[in-house]
Design a protein around this motif. Sequence first.
Motif, PDB file in Angstrom:
ATOM      1  N   HIS A  33       3.191  11.820  10.752  1.00 49.52           N
ATOM      2  CA  HIS A  33       2.704  12.511  11.952  1.00 49.52           C
ATOM      3  C   HIS A  33       2.335  13.948  11.636  1.00 49.52           C
ATOM      4  N   GLU A  34       2.380  14.310  10.345  1.00 53.95           N
ATOM      5  CA  GLU A  34       2.070  15.696   9.974  1.00 53.95           C
ATOM      6  C   GLU A  34       0.558  15.887   9.948  1.00 53.95           C
ATOM      7  N   MET A  35       0.019  16.328  11.077  1.00 53.53           N
ATOM      8  CA  MET A  35      -1.428  16.394  11.219  1.00 53.53           C
ATOM      9  C   MET A  35      -2.062  17.521  10.393  1.00 53.53           C
ATOM     10  N   GLY A  36      -1.274  18.572  10.129  1.00 53.94           N
ATOM     11  CA  GLY A  36      -1.788  19.636   9.257  1.00 53.94           C
ATOM     12  C   GLY A  36      -2.052  19.112   7.852  1.00 53.94           C
ATOM     13  N   PHE A  37      -1.133  18.287   7.370  1.00 54.06           N
ATOM     14  CA  PHE A  37      -1.284  17.648   6.060  1.00 54.06           C
ATOM     15  C   PHE A  37      -2.519  16.740   6.073  1.00 54.06           C
ATOM     16  N   ALA A  38      -2.646  15.953   7.153  1.00 57.43           N
ATOM     17  CA  ALA A  38      -3.797  15.043   7.264  1.00 57.43           C
ATOM     18  C   ALA A  38      -5.104  15.827   7.229  1.00 57.43           C
ATOM     19  N   ARG A  39      -5.136  16.910   7.971  1.00 58.80           N
ATOM     20  CA  ARG A  39      -6.348  17.721   8.057  1.00 58.80           C
ATOM     21  C   ARG A  39      -6.690  18.327   6.694  1.00 58.80           C
ATOM     22  N   MET A  71       3.383  16.638  -1.843  1.00 61.91           N
ATOM     23  CA  MET A  71       2.418  15.581  -1.539  1.00 61.91           C
ATOM     24  C   MET A  71       0.989  16.098  -1.636  1.00 61.91           C
ATOM     25  N   THR A  72       0.783  17.350  -1.215  1.00 58.57           N
ATOM     26  CA  THR A  72      -0.551  17.952  -1.276  1.00 58.57           C
ATOM     27  C   THR A  72      -0.991  18.102  -2.728  1.00 58.57           C
ATOM     28  N   GLU A  73      -0.069  18.552  -3.568  1.00 57.21           N
ATOM     29  CA  GLU A  73      -0.394  18.707  -4.992  1.00 57.21           C
ATOM     30  C   GLU A  73      -0.746  17.350  -5.605  1.00 57.21           C
ATOM     31  N   LEU A  74       0.008  16.323  -5.227  1.00 60.73           N
ATOM     32  CA  LEU A  74      -0.275  14.966  -5.717  1.00 60.73           C
ATOM     33  C   LEU A  74      -1.654  14.504  -5.282  1.00 60.73           C
ATOM     34  N   ALA A  75      -1.959  14.755  -4.003  1.00 62.70           N
ATOM     35  CA  ALA A  75      -3.258  14.337  -3.465  1.00 62.70           C
ATOM     36  C   ALA A  75      -4.397  15.007  -4.223  1.00 62.70           C
ATOM     37  N   ILE A 108      -5.226   8.482   2.113  1.00 68.25           N
ATOM     38  CA  ILE A 108      -5.346   7.938   3.466  1.00 68.25           C
ATOM     39  C   ILE A 108      -4.083   8.254   4.254  1.00 68.25           C
ATOM     40  N   VAL A 109      -4.257   8.846   5.413  1.00 65.92           N
ATOM     41  CA  VAL A 109      -3.134   9.092   6.315  1.00 65.92           C
ATOM     42  C   VAL A 109      -3.196   8.057   7.436  1.00 65.92           C
ATOM     43  N   ILE A 110      -2.092   7.328   7.604  1.00 63.49           N
ATOM     44  CA  ILE A 110      -1.986   6.303   8.646  1.00 63.49           C
ATOM     45  C   ILE A 110      -1.094   6.868   9.744  1.00 63.49           C
ATOM     46  N   PHE A 111      -1.599   6.864  10.967  1.00 62.30           N
ATOM     47  CA  PHE A 111      -0.820   7.440  12.066  1.00 62.30           C
ATOM     48  C   PHE A 111      -0.927   6.547  13.288  1.00 62.30           C
ATOM     49  N   GLY A 112      -0.048   6.794  14.257  1.00 62.69           N
ATOM     50  CA  GLY A 112      -0.035   5.969  15.464  1.00 62.69           C
ATOM     51  C   GLY A 112       1.355   5.968  16.056  1.00 62.69           C
ATOM     52  N   MET A 163      12.390  22.216   5.927  1.00 65.28           N
ATOM     53  CA  MET A 163      12.282  21.460   4.667  1.00 65.28           C
ATOM     54  C   MET A 163      11.015  20.629   4.593  1.00 65.28           C
ATOM     55  N   ILE A 164      10.342  20.475   5.718  1.00 69.53           N
ATOM     56  CA  ILE A 164       9.162  19.610   5.737  1.00 69.53           C
ATOM     57  C   ILE A 164       8.075  20.168   4.828  1.00 69.53           C
ATOM     58  N   LYS A 165       7.888  21.480   4.889  1.00 66.04           N
ATOM     59  CA  LYS A 165       6.801  22.084   4.125  1.00 66.04           C
ATOM     60  C   LYS A 165       6.972  21.850   2.631  1.00 66.04           C
TER      61      LYS A 165
END
Length: 246
Positions: free
Chosen positions: A198-204, A183-187, A34-38, A175-177
Motif C-alpha cells: 500500500h506504499e503509494m510513494g514507492f509505487a510512484r 526495495m527501491t535500490e533493488l528495483a 510491478i506494484v500490486i494493490f487493492g 522503519m518503513i522507509k
Amino acid sequence: MSEPIIVCQDVHKWYGHFHALRGVSMEVQKGEVIVIFGPSGSGKSTFIRTINRLEEHQQGTIVVDGIELSHDVRNIAAIRREVGMVFQQFNLFPHLTVMQNITLGPIQVRKWDKKKAEQIAMELLTRVGIPEQAQKYPGQLSGGQQQRVAIARALAMQPKIMLFDEPTSALDPEMIKEVLDVMTELAKSGMTILAVTHEMGFARAVADRMVFFDAGNIIESGPPQQIFSNPQEERTKLFLSQILSH
C-alpha cells in the motif's frame, strides 16, 4: 520484446467455496517492477504466492522463467530457486544468527561452501545497510532490521525474481522507509519485482506498472502516472481516494 519471465493465464484459485482468484492473466517482463494493490481479501497475496507455489492454483497456467508450475515437484524446486520471497512477518529462524539465517539456503540448496556463502552474505548485509548485525540474533534487531535481513536472505539465493508480500505492513512507520529504500535500490538495479504493497510513494517512484486487484480479479493496470492521475475504473478511483487521503 524478449520472452516474458512470468506468464499467468486464466489463473483460478478456490479455498473451499471461496473463489479467491477468478481468472487472473498477467505477463511480466524481465526487469519489470510491478506494484500490486487493492483492498484486503482481493486476492493480491494469494496471487503472488501462486507464483512460487506456496499456494496451488486449480485452473489456468503459470510459467516462470520458462518452467510451468505443475504438480511436478522438480519444477516447483527449480522455480523456488529462481524466486525470492519476502513476507509480512519476517520468518527468520530465531535460534540462528543473522549470518546463519542468510547462509542456510545457499549452503543447503545451492551447495556453496561456507566461506563463499558467508562472503556473499556480508556483501548483501552491506547492501541492505546492516553489516554490523551479522552475528546478532533476530530477537536483538528492530523490525526494520529484521525485514532487511529477510531481504538479504532472499537475495542470497541469487533469484531472478523477487516477490514482496506487504513487506512493510508489520513495521512501525519510522522503519518503513529503511525497508522501502532497500526495495527501491533493488528495483533500480534491474531486478524483476512483484510487490504487494500500500506504499503509494514507492509505487510512484519505482513501479513500471501498477495492478489493481479487487474480488479476485485484475480491475485495472497501467503505469503509475496514469493510475494516479487518470484511473479508468470507478473502483480504482474509489480505492485510491481512500488510501491517498490518509
